[in-house]
Design a protein around this motif. Structure first.
Motif, mmCIF file in Angstrom:
data_model
loop_
_atom_site.group_PDB
_atom_site.id
_atom_site.type_symbol
_atom_site.label_atom_id
_atom_site.label_comp_id
_atom_site.label_asym_id
_atom_site.label_seq_id
_atom_site.Cartn_x
_atom_site.Cartn_y
_atom_site.Cartn_z
ATOM 1 N N GLN A 127 -4.895 69.262 54.395
ATOM 2 C CA GLN A 127 -5.132 68.868 55.780
ATOM 3 C C GLN A 127 -5.897 69.969 56.505
ATOM 4 O O GLN A 127 -6.179 71.029 55.960
ATOM 5 N N VAL A 128 -6.188 69.674 57.771
ATOM 6 C CA VAL A 128 -6.941 70.579 58.629
ATOM 7 C C VAL A 128 -6.106 70.943 59.845
ATOM 8 O O VAL A 128 -5.396 70.101 60.398
ATOM 9 N N GLN A 182 -11.886 65.616 54.445
ATOM 10 C CA GLN A 182 -12.300 65.508 53.053
ATOM 11 C C GLN A 182 -12.948 66.800 52.564
ATOM 12 O O GLN A 182 -12.744 67.216 51.417
ATOM 13 N N LEU A 183 -13.710 67.447 53.420
ATOM 14 C CA LEU A 183 -14.291 68.735 53.052
ATOM 15 C C LEU A 183 -13.193 69.753 52.746
ATOM 16 O O LEU A 183 -13.317 70.554 51.800
ATOM 17 N N LEU A 232 -6.324 73.992 56.094
ATOM 18 C CA LEU A 232 -7.477 74.827 56.366
ATOM 19 C C LEU A 232 -7.727 74.851 57.868
ATOM 20 O O LEU A 232 -7.821 73.793 58.503
ATOM 21 N N ILE A 233 -7.829 76.031 58.443
ATOM 22 C CA ILE A 233 -8.143 76.131 59.867
ATOM 23 C C ILE A 233 -9.635 75.872 60.052
ATOM 24 O O ILE A 233 -10.480 76.566 59.482
ATOM 25 N N ALA A 238 -11.273 58.289 62.921
ATOM 26 C CA ALA A 238 -12.457 58.141 62.079
ATOM 27 C C ALA A 238 -13.236 59.452 62.017
ATOM 28 O O ALA A 238 -13.734 59.849 60.954
ATOM 29 N N GLY A 239 -13.320 60.143 63.155
ATOM 30 C CA GLY A 239 -14.054 61.395 63.209
ATOM 31 C C GLY A 239 -13.383 62.527 62.442
ATOM 32 O O GLY A 239 -14.027 63.540 62.141
ATOM 33 N N GLN A 240 -12.101 62.373 62.127
ATOM 34 C CA GLN A 240 -11.374 63.402 61.384
ATOM 35 C C GLN A 240 -11.594 63.312 59.878
ATOM 36 O O GLN A 240 -11.411 64.298 59.161
ATOM 37 N N PHE A 241 -11.958 62.138 59.402
ATOM 38 C CA PHE A 241 -11.943 61.910 57.958
ATOM 39 C C PHE A 241 -12.903 62.820 57.192
ATOM 40 O O PHE A 241 -12.564 63.347 56.135
#
Length: 355
Positions: free
Chosen positions: A219-220, A210-211, A180-181, A203-206
């Protein structure tokens, strides 16, 4: 048993090895750990002599600053065995240099090269039987450093610990992923620590990841922090895009990690005569290329998987599929890198280091 090396690395061997209980045909990534680890403490303004000890928990004071102010950095590397049981590393000095770049950005003490390289090689010699030889497998290496000094005051610590731990890992097959972009959240910002391998970056990516998973993606693809118009990274990996026969990737910056696999892919691609374009890539360019059929591949690049192909992406509520093609750039470049890493081909770049 204690022995000494030229760097005065004290070695305390484990009383019993765990290796006989390990199923090397079924190794999950980063789940099984070898018998020993290297550790080195920074205190009184200098690094103490490193030592190798049995793999074990680390005890810290509750006020250790790692818990409160996040001074933590790491690297990811691998060691390989060839058919003759010789051991090789891949561009280890690049990892060492990047560790110190990260340390400097987080106001942590830089590590001497001998402590990193000699300590790593000594640990590899001790744990040589843990290096798997099946295709795609390797010994994953995790050097990391964190603030061990105590106190609640918001300032850099006065003590740090450097550790190298090993985890034998099987072939890393993530399969093709749907991404997902990202339109709202950012991995990093100008002037920040995105170029460092700081634990807080991950940590800030999690949460946004998850969303994305909740929406059916794996993934993002991160976009720039200002306009969200430009793609930057794929999950925890650098990103490559193939439009027609041109391979593109974005330039490194304050926000983007200077990936060692990324640099290797660029060099190999150029050596193979592939047209490589390092520049900013707009999300709108991806959409247009997907719609007109010129978008051939998107893949992530990093230590664990080397190359992770992307099957499609979502943006503003719409999904876009990548075509199924043969003889992809991703597959070609991955083979060239892994053949160098495992001593199956000539290393004209001088990246392979024998232990």
């Amino acid at each position: 048993m204690n022995t000494m090396t030229s760097l005065t690395i004290e070695i305390e061997k484990a009383k019993h090895s765990k290796i006989s209980s390990v199923d090397f045909n079924n190794l999950d990534f980063g789940r099984v750990f070898t018998d020993h680890m290297l550790e080195c403490d920074y205190k009184d303004g200098k690094w103490q002599n490193p030592k190798i000890v049995p793999y074990q928990p680390i005890t810290l004071d509750p006020s250790a600053k790692i818990f409160h102010y996040g001074q933590s950095i790491f690297e990811g590397m691998k060691a390989y065995k060839d058919a003759n049981d010789d051991i090789f590393l891949f561009r280890p000095i690049d990892n060492f240099k990047r560790l110190n770049i990260s340390a400097k950005r987080l106001a942590m003490p830089e590590l001497p090269e001998a402590f990193f390289m000699d300590g790593l090689k000594e640990l590899l010699k001790l744990e040589k039987d843990w290096i798997p030889k099946s295709d795609g497998s390797a010994l994953y290496i995790r050097p990391f450093m964190f603030a061990s000094g105590s106190g609640f005051h918001a300032s850099p610590a006065d003590a740090y610990k450097f550790v190298i731990a090993f985890a034998p890992s099987g072939a890393y097959f993530s399969g093709k992923v749907k991404v997902l972009i990202e339109e709202k959240y950012s991995r990093s910002a100008n002037g920040g620590v995105g170029f460092a391998k700081a634990g807080g970056n991950y940590a800030g990516q999690f949460y946004p990841t998850q969303l994305a998973k909740d929406k059916g993606y794996q993934q993002v693809i991160w976009t720039d922090d200002n306009s969200h118009e430009y793609i930057e990274e794929a999950g925890a990996m650098n990103i490559f895009v193939r439009i027609n026969d041109t391979l593109m990737t974005v330039p490194t910056s304050d926000r983007i990690l200077d990936g060692i696999t990324r640099k290797s892919i660029i060099s190999i691609a150029e050596d193979l005569g592939i047209d490589v374009d390092v520049r900013k890539i707009k999300v709108s360019e991806l959409i247009e290329a997907s719609e007109n059929g010129s978008l051939k591949e998107i893949f992530g690049a990093g230590t664990a998987a080397v190359v992770s192909p992307i099957s499609g992406f979502g943006y503003k509520g719409k999904d876009y599929q990548l075509p199924e093609i043969e003889n992809t750039f991703g597959e070609l470049l991955k083979k060239h890198i892994t053949d160098i890493q495992t001593n199956k081909s000539e290393d004209k770049f001088g990246w392979r280091v024998k232990v």
